[in-house]
Design a protein around this motif. Structure first.
Motif, PDB file in Angstrom:
ATOM      1  N   PHE A  31       8.288  11.274  69.136  1.00  0.00           N
ATOM      2  CA  PHE A  31       8.844  11.809  70.306  1.00  0.00           C
ATOM      3  C   PHE A  31       9.341  10.725  71.079  1.00  0.00           C
ATOM      4  CE2 PHE A  31       8.860  12.860  74.786  1.00  0.00           C
ATOM      5  CZ  PHE A  31       9.925  13.482  74.892  1.00  0.00           C
ATOM      6  N   LEU A  32       8.515   9.547  71.389  1.00  0.00           N
ATOM      7  CA  LEU A  32       8.695   8.442  72.033  1.00  0.00           C
ATOM      8  C   LEU A  32       9.763   7.481  71.344  1.00  0.00           C
ATOM      9  CD1 LEU A  32       5.256   8.018  73.559  1.00  0.00           C
ATOM     10  CD2 LEU A  32       7.313   9.347  74.708  1.00  0.00           C
ATOM     11  N   GLY A  33       9.772   7.591  69.924  1.00  0.00           N
ATOM     12  CA  GLY A  33      10.665   6.696  69.632  1.00  0.00           C
ATOM     13  C   GLY A  33      11.923   7.245  69.314  1.00  0.00           C
ATOM     14  N   THR A  34      12.201   8.332  69.842  1.00  0.00           N
ATOM     15  CA  THR A  34      13.597   9.243  69.497  1.00  0.00           C
ATOM     16  C   THR A  34      14.285   9.630  70.824  1.00  0.00           C
ATOM     17  OG1 THR A  34      12.599   9.973  67.333  1.00  0.00           O
ATOM     18  CG2 THR A  34      14.788  10.896  68.258  1.00  0.00           C
ATOM     19  N   VAL A  35      13.284  10.329  71.873  1.00  0.00           N
ATOM     20  CA  VAL A  35      14.213  10.681  72.940  1.00  0.00           C
ATOM     21  C   VAL A  35      14.837   9.671  73.663  1.00  0.00           C
ATOM     22  CG1 VAL A  35      12.144  10.343  74.203  1.00  0.00           C
ATOM     23  CG2 VAL A  35      13.818  12.230  74.949  1.00  0.00           C
ATOM     24  N   GLY A  36      16.042  10.124  74.082  1.00  0.00           N
ATOM     25  CA  GLY A  36      17.057   9.133  74.738  1.00  0.00           C
ATOM     26  C   GLY A  36      16.536   8.896  76.150  1.00  0.00           C
ATOM     27  N   ALA A  37      16.947   7.541  76.622  1.00  0.00           N
ATOM     28  CA  ALA A  37      16.546   7.276  78.062  1.00  0.00           C
ATOM     29  C   ALA A  37      16.988   8.328  79.031  1.00  0.00           C
ATOM     30  CB  ALA A  37      16.699   5.768  78.206  1.00  0.00           C
ATOM     31  N   PRO A  38      18.548   8.403  78.797  1.00  0.00           N
ATOM     32  CA  PRO A  38      19.201   9.492  79.772  1.00  0.00           C
ATOM     33  C   PRO A  38      18.465  10.811  79.783  1.00  0.00           C
ATOM     34  CG  PRO A  38      20.867   8.105  78.620  1.00  0.00           C
ATOM     35  CD  PRO A  38      19.427   7.867  77.940  1.00  0.00           C
ATOM     36  N   ALA A  39      17.922  11.300  78.886  1.00  0.00           N
ATOM     37  CA  ALA A  39      17.594  12.704  78.692  1.00  0.00           C
ATOM     38  C   ALA A  39      16.203  12.418  79.416  1.00  0.00           C
ATOM     39  CB  ALA A  39      17.301  13.274  77.509  1.00  0.00           C
ATOM     40  N   LEU A  40      15.244  11.491  79.010  1.00  0.00           N
ATOM     41  CA  LEU A  40      14.098  11.467  79.722  1.00  0.00           C
ATOM     42  C   LEU A  40      14.124  11.179  81.280  1.00  0.00           C
ATOM     43  CD1 LEU A  40      11.036  11.414  79.217  1.00  0.00           C
ATOM     44  CD2 LEU A  40      11.018   8.787  79.531  1.00  0.00           C
ATOM     45  N   ASP A  87      12.254  21.079  65.913  1.00  0.00           N
ATOM     46  CA  ASP A  87      13.593  20.866  65.340  1.00  0.00           C
ATOM     47  C   ASP A  87      14.142  19.398  65.139  1.00  0.00           C
ATOM     48  OD1 ASP A  87      13.350  23.485  64.619  1.00  0.00           O
ATOM     49  OD2 ASP A  87      14.171  24.188  66.305  1.00  0.00           O
ATOM     50  N   GLY A  88      13.481  18.595  65.856  1.00  0.00           N
ATOM     51  CA  GLY A  88      14.064  17.172  66.137  1.00  0.00           C
ATOM     52  C   GLY A  88      15.065  16.884  67.146  1.00  0.00           C
ATOM     53  N   ASP A  89      15.042  17.855  67.966  1.00  0.00           N
ATOM     54  CA  ASP A  89      15.842  17.767  69.359  1.00  0.00           C
ATOM     55  C   ASP A  89      15.179  17.410  70.355  1.00  0.00           C
ATOM     56  OD1 ASP A  89      17.953  18.231  71.127  1.00  0.00           O
ATOM     57  OD2 ASP A  89      18.502  19.920  70.896  1.00  0.00           O
ATOM     58  N   MET A  90      14.892  15.975  70.370  1.00  0.00           N
ATOM     59  CA  MET A  90      13.989  15.207  71.227  1.00  0.00           C
ATOM     60  C   MET A  90      14.635  15.400  72.881  1.00  0.00           C
ATOM     61  SD  MET A  90      11.649  14.931  69.433  1.00  0.00           S
ATOM     62  CE  MET A  90      11.558  14.606  67.560  1.00  0.00           C
TER      63      MET A  90
END
Length: 317
Positions: free
Chosen positions: A105-114, A72-75
Motif C-alpha cells: 500500500f505505502l509503496g503504491t498509493v499516490g501522495a495526492p490521494a493520501l 484489487d490494487g486500487d490504492m
C-alpha cells in the motif's frame, strides 16, 4: 467472528456478516482474520458484496470497500475509503489494519490521494488533538512520512501538514511544510504554515508566511483577507481595511465575503456609515455564519457610528 461466518454461510445476510466483521475489527484492528473473512465473503457472495460497497454509507461497508479496493490494487481509492471511515469514526484505530501499513500500500498509493484522504479525517468535526487520538492515528502519520519521502509533491505535502496541525503536532506540521518548500515553493504551503503559526498564537510569524504567499501569488485575494483578519486581531483596523480593500479589488464580484469584510473594516476604522450600511446589506449573503458574527461585532464597534446603525450591524451577526 463466529456470528459473521454463520451469517455468511448458513443462508444469512452478507450485510449482517459485514456488520459483525466490522465489530471484530473495531475490537482488534491489527487482527488479519476479519479481513480474510471479508475477502472470503466476496468470493461467496460477489454480487451482493458488490452491491453493498457500490455505495458505502455505513462503517461496515466503508471498511469492506477500503479493504477490497486494496485487494484489487486500487490504492488511491482504498486510501480515500479509509479516510472516510476514520473521519466518521476516529475513536477506532481503523488504520491499524495490516494492509494500511503494508509495503504494497505505502509503496503504491499516490501522495495526492493520501492528501485527499487526510482531508477526509477533518470533514466531520471531531476533536483530534489528544494523546489517545494521536495514538489511534499514528498509522496515518507513518503513512505521511513514507509516502511524502517517496513522492514529495509540495501541494500534497502541505495538505497533509494540516492533519498534523489539527492533531496537535505543530512542530511536525511545520517540518513537513519545510520539506514541501524543499521540493518546490507553492502558495498553499505558506498558507498552511501561516495557519499553524496562528494556531500557536504567533500572529507575527503567521503574517510573515501570508506575506510570502503574496510574493508567490500577488493576486491572491483570499490571502489578503487573511492578512486583514490578522490585523484586525491586533486592533489595527486601518491596516485591516487596507488589506481587505486590496482583496476586494482582486476578487470576482460574486465573492461576497471579502466585500463584506472590506466594508466592515472600513466602517470600524473610519466610522463610515455608508460602509456600515454596505456591510449590513452584504452580511446575510455570507456563507460562513461564524465569520459573519465576528465581522458584525467589529463593524459595529466603530467610533461615532449612529447607535441605530450599529445595532443593525450587530443584529445581522
Amino acid at each position: 467472528m463466529s456470528l459473521a461466518k454463520v451469517m455468511a454461510h448458513c443462508g444469512g445476510s452478507p450485510a449482517e456478516a459485514l456488520r459483525y466483521l466490522a465489530a471484530a475489527v473495531a475490537q482488534a484492528p491489527h487482527d488479519p482474520e476479519p479481513y480474510a473473512q471479508i475477502a472470503e465473503l466476496r468470493e461467496q457472495h460477489p454480487a451482493e458484496i458488490a452491491r453493498l460497497v457500490a455505495r458505502p454509507d455505513t462503517l461496515p461497508t466503508l471498511l469492506a470497500d477500503a479493504y477490497l479496493l486494496y485487494l484489487d490494487g486500487d490504492m488511491d481509492r482504498a486510501a480515500l475509503a479509509m479516510g472516510a471511515l476514520t473521519g466518521q469514526s476516529p475513536y477506532v484505530a481503523w488504520a491499524g489494519a495490516p494492509w494500511f501499513g503494508s509495503g504494497r500500500f505505502l509503496g503504491t498509493v499516490g501522495a495526492p490521494a493520501l492528501a485527499d484522504a487526510t482531508m477526509c479525517l477533518l470533514d466531520f468535526g471531531h476533536e483530534l488533538d489528544s494523546d489517545d487520538m494521536r495514538e489511534r492515528l499514528a498509522p496515518w502519520f507513518a503513512a505521511i512520512d513514507a509516502v511524502t519521502a517517496r513522492e514529495p509533491l509540495p501541494e500534497a505535502m502541505a495538505r497533509m501538514a494540516v492533519l498534523l496541525r489539527e492533531c496537535g503536532l505543530p512542530g511536525e506540521s511545520l517540518a513537513l511544510c519545510d520539506r514541501a518548500d524543499a521540493a518546490g515553493r507553492v502558495v498553499l504551503t505558506e498558507v498552511v504554515r501561516a495557519g499553524t503559526h496562528r494556531a500557536r498564537g504567533d500572529r507575527r510569524a503567521a503574517a510573515a508566511a501570508f506575506e510570502r504567499a503574496l510574493t508567490l501569488d500577488p493576486g491572491n485575494w483570499s490571502v489578503l483577507l487573511e492578512l486583514a483578519n490578522l490585523a484586525a486581531e491586533e486592533d489595527d483596523f486601518a491596516a485591516a481595511a487596507g488589506f481587505a480593500g486590496r482583496g476586494e479589488a482582486l476578487a470576482p464580484p460574486a465573492e461576497v465575503t471579502v466585500r463584506a469584510a472590506a466594508a466592515a473594516y472600513r466602517a470600524r476604522s473610519t466610522g463610515s456609515v455608508a460602509d456600515l450600511d454596505a456591510f449590513v446589506e452584504l452580511a446575510p449573503l455570507m456563507p460562513n455564519p461564524r465569520y459573519r458574527t465576528v465581522l458584525a461585532a467589529r463593524a459595529a464597534g466603530g467610533e461615532g457610528l449612529p447607535p441605530d446603525r450599529a445595532a443593525a450591524a450587530r443584529a445581522v451577526g
